[in-house]
Design an enzyme around this catalytic site. Sequence first.
Site, PDB file in Angstrom:
ATOM      1  N   THR A  63       0.728  -1.283  -0.032  1.00  0.00           N
ATOM      2  CA  THR A  63       0.152   0.050  -0.052  1.00  0.00           C
ATOM      3  C   THR A  63       0.736   1.305   0.035  1.00  0.00           C
ATOM      4  O   THR A  63       0.394   2.403   0.139  1.00  0.00           O
ATOM      5  CB  THR A  63      -0.800   0.085   1.141  1.00  0.00           C
ATOM      6  N   LYS A  64       2.159   1.079   0.022  1.00  0.00           N
ATOM      7  CA  LYS A  64       2.889   2.497  -0.095  1.00  0.00           C
ATOM      8  C   LYS A  64       2.885   3.087  -1.327  1.00  0.00           C
ATOM      9  O   LYS A  64       2.376   2.328  -2.260  1.00  0.00           O
ATOM     10  CB  LYS A  64       4.398   2.093   0.260  1.00  0.00           C
ATOM     11  N   ASN A  65       3.621   4.130  -1.595  1.00  0.00           N
ATOM     12  CA  ASN A  65       3.552   4.919  -2.738  1.00  0.00           C
ATOM     13  C   ASN A  65       4.273   3.998  -3.881  1.00  0.00           C
ATOM     14  O   ASN A  65       3.894   4.221  -5.077  1.00  0.00           O
ATOM     15  CB  ASN A  65       4.136   6.083  -2.701  1.00  0.00           C
TER      16      ASN A  65
END
Length: 386
Positions: A185-187
């Site tokens: 879910t990180k950039n």
Amino acid sequence: MSIPLFDLTRQNDALMDELLATAERVLRSGRYIMGDEIDGLEAEAAQALGSVNSLAVSSGTDAILLALMAAGIGPGDEVILPDFTFFATGGCVARTGARPVFVDVCPYSYNLLPEAVEAAITEKTRAIIPVHLFGQSADMSRLMPIAQKHGLRVIEDCAQSIGAKHHGDYVGSIGDYGAISFFPTKNLGGFGDGGLVLASDPIDFGRAKIMRVHGMEPKYYHPETGGNFRMDAIQAALLRIKLPHLSSYNAGRQANAEYYLKTFGENPQVFSPTEDTATATQPEARLILPLTYSHNEVTWNQFTVRIPGEGARESFRNHLQEHEIGTEIYYPLPLSQQKCFERYSPDACPTAAMVADECVSLPIFPELTSDEREKVAEAVLSWLNQ
């Protein structure tokens, strides 16, 4: 129309053919640990993030832990960190045998307060971990002189802030070490766990590199006790496909944040903090927007607002749920109040406790459509105007 907090499939589907071909290539190569894919990711990430040295590791948590170990942090030491952050920051300090010292945060940017850091320094303090929370840099221009004055190591927790900048410098390249997460879910999301350690100094980097593989140098000789912090080759190969798109992913998040800030900021029920907002005085507002500093380039891993008032946050989330809009609370309990940290007898951090009671995050992932973004705004405004 249901709007999730995030949707990983939209981003990955756009690259699916290339991802599948890359996965097959790595599977057929027979080389699954270290090798060319790891070397390639490290070189490409270093170039993209303004750091001389980049080390691929097994997770963002392990990136923090490895940096602490490489910095020589251990029993008897104290490490200062914000009370309001994900558990891994404090958990890694405790795992080294050092004492985590939790200090308070800004009520509007949610990041570490430099004055609180300086007040917490003792003769046992060895390091500071500024967390660039939700994609915005902590106040490194004030924190670095404090660290240099007291001879402290600085380990930047960049788990949520890959590509963010402070006065033009990439986070992770300012302190002694930087720790990045590739959690899905990180950039820049991977396909499982993965992380990166950044280090500008070649000696610091060399120490981390040895400790990544059980403290081994040369092969089967171990001058120190390290750990197994290696990244799988297939994770590195897949991340290399996505890395060139990081700027566009961050730009999408920035556009969504700009829309929210402008749309919500025009409502009289909303408080929009400014850079000269200097106190934690509770404003008269139903929703408090995050503060963004003009010298920071924010990458918005989360768009987190505060909803003050007894029961107000629950009402807000229920209202959005009725409109089929996903939300999440990052984080409901400050680290100083976690049961596992009771043995450290931490001081209370009232602002961190207040933020934890009021914060809630809205959908901001880069593939959010304009129609979805407008629906989120409409639902928020309809709650404000009840």
